[in-house]
Each structure stands twice: as C-alpha cells, then as structure tokens.
Design a protein around this motif. Structure first.
Motif, PDB file in Angstrom:
ATOM      1  N   ILE A 121      22.456 -82.527 -21.705  1.00 33.20           N
ATOM      2  CA  ILE A 121      21.660 -82.388 -20.482  1.00 33.20           C
ATOM      3  C   ILE A 121      21.011 -81.017 -20.438  1.00 33.20           C
ATOM      4  O   ILE A 121      19.824 -80.874 -20.115  1.00 33.20           O
ATOM      5  N   SER A 132      17.185 -90.639 -18.248  1.00 32.84           N
ATOM      6  CA  SER A 132      18.136 -91.672 -18.642  1.00 32.84           C
ATOM      7  C   SER A 132      19.568 -91.148 -18.635  1.00 32.84           C
ATOM      8  O   SER A 132      20.492 -91.828 -18.183  1.00 32.84           O
ATOM      9  N   ILE A 133      19.754 -89.915 -19.101  1.00 25.94           N
ATOM     10  CA  ILE A 133      21.129 -89.400 -19.178  1.00 25.94           C
ATOM     11  C   ILE A 133      21.630 -88.966 -17.803  1.00 25.94           C
ATOM     12  O   ILE A 133      22.820 -88.957 -17.529  1.00 25.94           O
ATOM     13  N   LEU A 169      27.894 -84.617 -23.557  1.00 22.80           N
ATOM     14  CA  LEU A 169      26.840 -84.917 -22.596  1.00 22.80           C
ATOM     15  C   LEU A 169      26.330 -83.686 -21.859  1.00 22.80           C
ATOM     16  O   LEU A 169      25.151 -83.569 -21.562  1.00 22.80           O
ATOM     17  N   GLU A 170      27.237 -82.747 -21.561  1.00 23.14           N
ATOM     18  CA  GLU A 170      26.782 -81.581 -20.786  1.00 23.14           C
ATOM     19  C   GLU A 170      25.787 -80.742 -21.587  1.00 23.14           C
ATOM     20  O   GLU A 170      24.765 -80.306 -21.083  1.00 23.14           O
ATOM     21  N   PHE A 178      26.177 -95.750 -11.517  1.00 24.80           N
ATOM     22  CA  PHE A 178      26.249 -96.467 -12.788  1.00 24.80           C
ATOM     23  C   PHE A 178      26.745 -97.899 -12.631  1.00 24.80           C
ATOM     24  O   PHE A 178      26.754 -98.658 -13.563  1.00 24.80           O
ATOM     25  N   SER A 186      23.266 -91.825 -14.119  1.00 22.09           N
ATOM     26  CA  SER A 186      24.519 -92.179 -13.467  1.00 22.09           C
ATOM     27  C   SER A 186      25.216 -90.970 -12.855  1.00 22.09           C
ATOM     28  O   SER A 186      26.323 -91.079 -12.370  1.00 22.09           O
ATOM     29  N   ARG A 187      24.547 -89.823 -12.883  1.00 21.62           N
ATOM     30  CA  ARG A 187      25.220 -88.592 -12.467  1.00 21.62           C
ATOM     31  C   ARG A 187      25.718 -88.645 -11.032  1.00 21.62           C
ATOM     32  O   ARG A 187      26.791 -88.141 -10.721  1.00 21.62           O
ATOM     33  N   SER A 188      24.929 -89.235 -10.173  1.00 24.98           N
ATOM     34  CA  SER A 188      25.362 -89.254  -8.775  1.00 24.98           C
ATOM     35  C   SER A 188      26.145 -90.519  -8.447  1.00 24.98           C
ATOM     36  O   SER A 188      26.325 -90.864  -7.294  1.00 24.98           O
ATOM     37  N   GLY A 189      26.599 -91.210  -9.476  1.00 22.64           N
ATOM     38  CA  GLY A 189      27.509 -92.320  -9.221  1.00 22.64           C
ATOM     39  C   GLY A 189      26.865 -93.688  -9.248  1.00 22.64           C
ATOM     40  O   GLY A 189      27.517 -94.679  -8.959  1.00 22.64           O
TER      41      GLY A 189
END
Lengths: 206, 289
Positions: A138, A160-161, A134-135, A169, A164-167
């Motif tokens: 991105i 979209s990817i 994923l990293e 999800f 959920s990065r900041s939580g």
C-alpha cells in the motif's frame, strides 16, 4: 468440457433471468480488477474465461435470444493492464509475471534511488503484494500514485488493495431474514384467531 | 494457532453448526485416541478451521457417526471416526504447534505462568516426540518458522510485514502440505499466508498491553497504549488482510461445507476483530446502526 450449467451453478431448467443473474454474480466475483497484481490473477482470469464460455454456450443452445456475455467491469472503465506501449521496466514486469518475485526484487533494488520513477514504486508495491506484505504494498502504491496521479494502472492497484480496508470485504450473500420474537407472537395470535373461527381455542386467555 | 479463527455462530444455520461442532468433536476424539486425554486440552478452533478446509477440498467425504462425549456423557455428538488422513494431519499439527507455543511461553511469560508452563512441558514434550515422527514435514516447517521469528524479533523496528512473515509462511506451507494440484497449491499458498498473517496481527494486538508491561517484543510497541487511533489502524490492517484472504478463498473449488467456511471467513474474522478490539473496553467505537 464441463457442463456449462454446473459452471454457473444453476439447474438445467433455469430461466433466462436466473442465468443472467448467476452470470453477473460470478463475473463480479472473478472480476479482474480485484485480483490484478496479485499472485492469483492468472487463475481468476481462467475462471472468468470458463464462466464466459459457459454463458455463451448456454445462449447458443437456447437460440441466442438474449445478449452475449463478456461482462464489463462495474465501473465501466477498461484498464489495459500489461499493455503499456513502452515501459522502462519491461523485463522486470516480465519477471514478476512469471512469478520470480525474489529475482524481480533484486532487479528493482539494483536501480539507484535517484532515478526511481512512479513505475518503480508501482512495481515494488506489486512485488510486496505478491508476497503478501500488504502494508508495504500500500505504501509503495501510494507513492506511485502521488508521483503520477494521472496513471490509471497505479490508482486501480491502490483502489483494489484498499477496497476492504474499512471492512467492506463481505460479499453480498443471499440473506434469509430470521424469525424474530414479534414474528412468533404474531403467528400465535393469528393461529388463535383461526382456531376461534372454527370453534377451537389455542390461547385460552384471549 | 491461538483460537482466533472461529465461526460466527448467530449467522450459522443449525445444520451447519452441528457439522462444525462435529468436526471439533472428531478432532478432540482423535487427539485423545492418538495421544492422551491431555492432548485434548490443546485443541482450539483454529485447528477446526484447518480440518474443515482440508476436508472441504478433499475428494472423499467423511461419514459421521453419533457417539457420546466422554466429558459430557449426557450429550451425544456427531463425530467422524475411522481412517482419515486429514484428521490425523490436523491432530498431529495441533500437537506440534502447541509444543512450540508452550516452549515459547516458558521464555516469555511471567513467574506464575512460567511455573504452570514448566509443569505441563514434560507431557507435551512426550506427545511432541510422537507427533514429530508421524509428521516430519510439519515439524520442519514449524521449527524453521520459530527460528526465523527469533531472528526477526532481534530488530525492534522491523515493521508488521516482516514481523508477520514467519508465521504467515509457516501456515502457508501447512495449508499446501499434501496437495498436488498446481492451481490449488497457488490459491492455498496465498490463503494460508494471509490467514497466518491475520492470526499473527490479531495476536499481537491482543497481547499488546501485556507485552508492553513485560517488555516483550511486539510489532506495535511504538503505540503507548490502546487508543482510538491505534484501534483504527489495527482494524484496517486486519480488514485488508482478511479481505485479500477472502478473495483467495473465492477462487478455491470447494466440494462441501461451503456455508461454514464462508461464515468463518466473512463474518467470523470480522467478529473476532471487533471482539479483540473492544475487550476490556479498550476501544469503544460508537457503531451507527
């Protein structure tokens, strides 16, 4: 065919409100945008199709008093994936679509660094995303967006990817609120009042 | 598999919590029966999650019986006994993975822990010998992953995606073992990969201080110590991985235990992330309520 009510997860005597609500909930869950570019997009699309079919068949049976399905994505904007009029990397896109990720990467790496366009980085990101890296995904999506900020496809993929990065999800689930200490005390006091009305006493001291 | 994948108990309904505990007890009992009481020490919540997931998508429902616990005879717990392939699969997997973990720890850790590990090694090697023959496919997967992990760790600069790849791939293969439905395999492969990746990352974050002290490999070695910036980065990494895992999970057709699995994936993972990041007040983030 499966029972349409089962597909929507509602009882057969559900009212229109409930049907619509269940449909919207599932449509949001299987929303194409969340799964685009990942390895599960085909399955999500199929599920969405099942939900649409189930919804439509329920409406047909009930006389079609309320609007037809085909829920649009919440943003309202319809991205047209995979339908780019022309693309320099058509064959690589096809390779990714068919799931041959390693082949796609070999093809991508064969293109010399000097002539790599925004689409190259986008496809590289997609390859990484499919693999679960994923990293890297991105990073590559970010480069693609920087090189071509106007392209909807690239910015949608990045959005979209990164969702959920900041939580964020956690999906909204039906949240039945619990019973706090205050609720218990209030309940006891009420019970006591009621008992006293009828001559009894639950809490002797008050 | 190090026990990071847990349910978030405060949000679990009592009936679900009892099932969750029951699954844990069943696995514990099975380890005791198939191997030895020592094997029961190897159990952790990750294997409970694995069993829960396997049971939730299998066609037959296990039946629970109430039995007494050997370690705490006052407590009766629900356990499922009898023949169950998933139960055997998970207990054998637990033994195989623990064996490799102990083996790895003997090389990595410092002197006191090393002696303790060396002491326990013969027991676990004996159990592993049995597990290996019961479940050769998992043995092959884990063995391969350990080899790849060692190769990856040769290059300190490899980056988190590559460092997490062997663990993630191993879990992915374990998740799909024994499945034959093609669509389900696709979903489980993705889910397993992301869960494995999540476990690897959180373990690396958790061990960072020790690894820096002992000069062991850690993908985050460039960070000198825990600081606000690193915590934020780790949080983002874990959230992205968990979020993608949740997306994969949503597509899975689940026959039972759905609330428990949802609890683990949506709340358990997030809760564990905060617990690890806030341990020893390494990063206190003011949380607005």
């Amino acid at each position: 065919m499966k029972n349409p009510y089962e597909v929507l997860g509602i009882p057969e005597n559900a009212n229109e409100e409930l049907i619509k609500q269940a449909y919207k909930e599932l449509a949001r869950k299987y929303n194409e945008d969340s799964y685009s570019n990942g390895p599960l997009s085909g399955i999500a699309q199929k599920k969405m199709q099942d939900v649409n079919d189930a919804y439509d068949s329920i409406i047909m049976n009930r006389g079609g008093s309320f609007g037809s399905g085909n829920y649009q994505s919440p943003g309202g904007d319809n991205y047209q994936y995979n339908k780019q009029p022309r693309s320099e990397y058509q064959d690589i896109r096809a390779t990714i679509q068919s799931g041959r990720i390693d082949d796609a990467e070999t093809l991508l790496d064969g293109i010399p660094p000097g002539i790599r366009s925004a689409e190259w980085y986008f496809l590289k990101g997609t390859v990484h995303n499919r693999r679960g890296w994923l990293e890297e995904a991105i990073k590559n999506y970010q480069i693609a967006c920087n090189m071509d900020p106007t392209n909807n496809e690239y910015s949608a993929a990045l959005k979209s990817i990164n969702k959920s990065r900041s939580g964020g999800f956690r999906t909204e689930r039906s949240n039945d609120s619990g019973c706090s200490g205050c609720d218990i005390c209030t309940g006891l006091i009420c019970t006591d009042c009621c008992c006293e009305c009828f001559g009894g006493d639950l809490i002797p001291c008050c | 598999m190090l026990g990071y994948i847990k349910a978030y108990k405060p949000d679990l309904k009592v009936k679900d919590y009892e099932i969750y505990k029951g699954i844990y007890c069943s696995l514990c009992k099975r380890l005791g029966k198939s191997y030895s009481p020592i094997a029961q020490l190897l159990l952790n919540y990750d294997y409970t999650f694995l069993l829960l997931l396997k049971l939730s998508i299998s066609s037959s429902c296990p039946s629970f019986k109430i039995k007494r616990c050997h370690y705490n005879p006052l407590v009766k717990c629900k356990t499922c006994s009898g023949k169950n392939n998933d139960l055997d699969f998970c207990s054998d997997t637990a033994v195989i993975m623990s064996y490799y973990k102990v083996k790895d720890n003997i090389v990595d850790s410092r002197i006191i822990k090393k002696i303790a590990m060396c002491f326990s090694f013969p027991f676990i090697a004996l159990m592993h010998w049995k597990a290996k023959r019961r479940l050769p496919e998992v043995e092959k997967i884990v063995c391969q992953a350990m080899k790849e992990q060692r190769a990856v760790e040769m290059n300190k600069e490899c980056g988190i995606d590559i460092a997490a790849d062997p663990t993630a791939k191993a879990l992915s293969s374990i998740f799909i073992a024994g499945e034959n439905d093609e669509q389900r395999i696709t979903i489980l492969r993705r889910l397993g990969y992301l869960i494995g990746r999540w476990i690897y990352i959180i373990d690396a974050v958790d061990d960072l201080n020790d690894d820096l002290k002992n000069n062991n490999f850690n993908p985050f070695y460039k960070t000198e110590k825990y600081n606000e910036e690193f915590c934020e980065y780790a949080r983002q990494l874990l959230n992205t991985t968990a979020g993608e895992a949740a997306l994969a999970f949503e597509l899975l057709d689940i026959y039972r235990f759905k609330p428990i699995l949802e609890n683990i994936i949506y709340d358990g993972l997030a809760n564990e992330t905060e617990r690890v990041l806030k341990k020893d007040r390494r990063c206190d983030r003011e949380k607005s309520v």
